[in-house]
Design a protein around this motif. Sequence first.
Motif, PDB file in Angstrom:
ATOM      1  N   ILE A 211      30.591   0.656  -9.681  1.00  0.00           N
ATOM      2  CA  ILE A 211      31.045  -0.681 -10.163  1.00  0.00           C
ATOM      3  C   ILE A 211      29.780  -1.592 -10.185  1.00  0.00           C
ATOM      4  CG2 ILE A 211      32.195  -2.923 -10.001  1.00  0.00           C
ATOM      5  CD1 ILE A 211      34.422  -1.274  -9.095  1.00  0.00           C
ATOM      6  N   GLN A 212      28.837  -1.298  -9.142  1.00  0.00           N
ATOM      7  CA  GLN A 212      27.558  -2.131  -8.781  1.00  0.00           C
ATOM      8  C   GLN A 212      26.729  -1.802  -9.954  1.00  0.00           C
ATOM      9  OE1 GLN A 212      26.890  -4.829  -6.610  1.00  0.00           O
ATOM     10  NE2 GLN A 212      25.446  -5.040  -8.201  1.00  0.00           N
ATOM     11  N   CYS A 213      26.631  -0.494 -10.082  1.00  0.00           N
ATOM     12  CA  CYS A 213      25.708   0.014 -11.044  1.00  0.00           C
ATOM     13  C   CYS A 213      25.700  -0.570 -12.507  1.00  0.00           C
ATOM     14  CB  CYS A 213      25.200   1.419 -11.319  1.00  0.00           C
ATOM     15  SG  CYS A 213      24.318   2.001  -9.670  1.00  0.00           S
ATOM     16  N   HIS A 214      27.008  -0.463 -12.922  1.00  0.00           N
ATOM     17  CA  HIS A 214      27.549  -1.125 -14.104  1.00  0.00           C
ATOM     18  C   HIS A 214      27.360  -2.716 -14.227  1.00  0.00           C
ATOM     19  CE1 HIS A 214      29.673   1.677 -16.347  1.00  0.00           C
ATOM     20  NE2 HIS A 214      30.065   2.330 -15.626  1.00  0.00           N
ATOM     21  N   LYS A 215      27.494  -3.577 -13.160  1.00  0.00           N
ATOM     22  CA  LYS A 215      27.094  -4.759 -13.104  1.00  0.00           C
ATOM     23  C   LYS A 215      25.514  -4.936 -13.392  1.00  0.00           C
ATOM     24  CE  LYS A 215      31.094  -6.434 -10.314  1.00  0.00           C
ATOM     25  NZ  LYS A 215      31.465  -7.045  -9.096  1.00  0.00           N
ATOM     26  N   ASN A 216      24.800  -4.147 -12.613  1.00  0.00           N
ATOM     27  CA  ASN A 216      23.459  -4.408 -12.613  1.00  0.00           C
ATOM     28  C   ASN A 216      22.857  -3.961 -14.382  1.00  0.00           C
ATOM     29  OD1 ASN A 216      23.372  -4.381 -10.068  1.00  0.00           O
ATOM     30  ND2 ASN A 216      22.417  -2.372  -9.690  1.00  0.00           N
ATOM     31  N   PHE A 217      23.451  -3.000 -14.722  1.00  0.00           N
ATOM     32  CA  PHE A 217      23.221  -2.752 -16.061  1.00  0.00           C
ATOM     33  C   PHE A 217      23.505  -3.447 -17.154  1.00  0.00           C
ATOM     34  CE2 PHE A 217      23.367  -0.114 -20.235  1.00  0.00           C
ATOM     35  CZ  PHE A 217      21.921   0.073 -20.460  1.00  0.00           C
ATOM     36  N   GLU A 218      24.614  -4.349 -16.766  1.00  0.00           N
ATOM     37  CA  GLU A 218      25.235  -5.262 -17.868  1.00  0.00           C
ATOM     38  C   GLU A 218      24.422  -6.508 -17.622  1.00  0.00           C
ATOM     39  OE1 GLU A 218      29.639  -7.081 -18.916  1.00  0.00           O
ATOM     40  OE2 GLU A 218      29.173  -6.658 -17.150  1.00  0.00           O
TER      41      GLU A 218
END
Length: 226
Positions: A211-218
Motif C-alpha cells: 500500500i505504501q509503495c502505491h501511495k508513493n507512486f500516486e
Amino acid sequence: MTPYHEHMNTYLNIHTHRPPASPTETVIRNYILHDVPYEQEKATPRESFSAGIHPWYVPAHPETALEELARLAALPACKAIGETGPDKFAAAPMPLQCNLFLRQAELAANHRLPLIIHCVRAWDKLFAMQKEMPAGLTCIIHGFRGKPELAGSLLHHGFYLSFGFHFHPQSLSLCPPERLFLETDEDRRHVEVLYHKAAALHACSPDSLRIQCHKNFERITAPSKK
C-alpha cells in the motif's frame, strides 16, 4: 484506463521489461528507445509504461529519439522517463551520456513525470548534474545495490530508491518506506517475492509495504497529464 485506486490491491513493480506476471502485479513496463522508434501505441497502448534513452543503447540519431520520447511522454499511459543516466562502463562518451541525461530530465520536468535513473560507478557525475536538473523533479534510482553510506547520501539529496532482488540489506532497511520502491527489472520472478523480503527487513507486513509503495507512486505521478 483503469482508475489508479483499483490497482491498490496489487503489488507495484515500478521498473520491469516484461508484462505482468499475474493479475496481482501492476507493472510500469520500461521501453528503451533505439534508432527505430519503439511502437508503443501498437504494443501496449493502455498499460502504464516508462521510456527513455539508455546509456548502453545511445542511438545514432539521438535527436530523432528525443523527439519520439517527447511524443511518448505526452501519452496518458506514460508514467516516467528513463531509464537514463551516467554509466562509466557504457561505450558512449560520458559528455554525450550527460547531455542526453539532462535533456531527458528536462523532458520529465516539462511533463511533470518522475525520472528513472540508471547510474553505474558515476555517482560523482550524478551529484554534479543534479545542480543542473530542473527544480522539483522527482528522481528514482533504479536497481539500487549500493552500501548504506551511498544510500544515505542519495536520500539526503532527495532521491527515491528502487530495489531489485540484488540489494544491500542495510541500505534497504535504511530507506524510509515513503521513499522506497521495488522492481524486478529483467528478473522473471513475481515482485511479490521481493515485497516479502523487504517487509521482513522493515518489520512490517507485505500488505502495508504494498500500500505504501502505491501511495508513493500516486504521490509523484498524480499531478501529471493534467
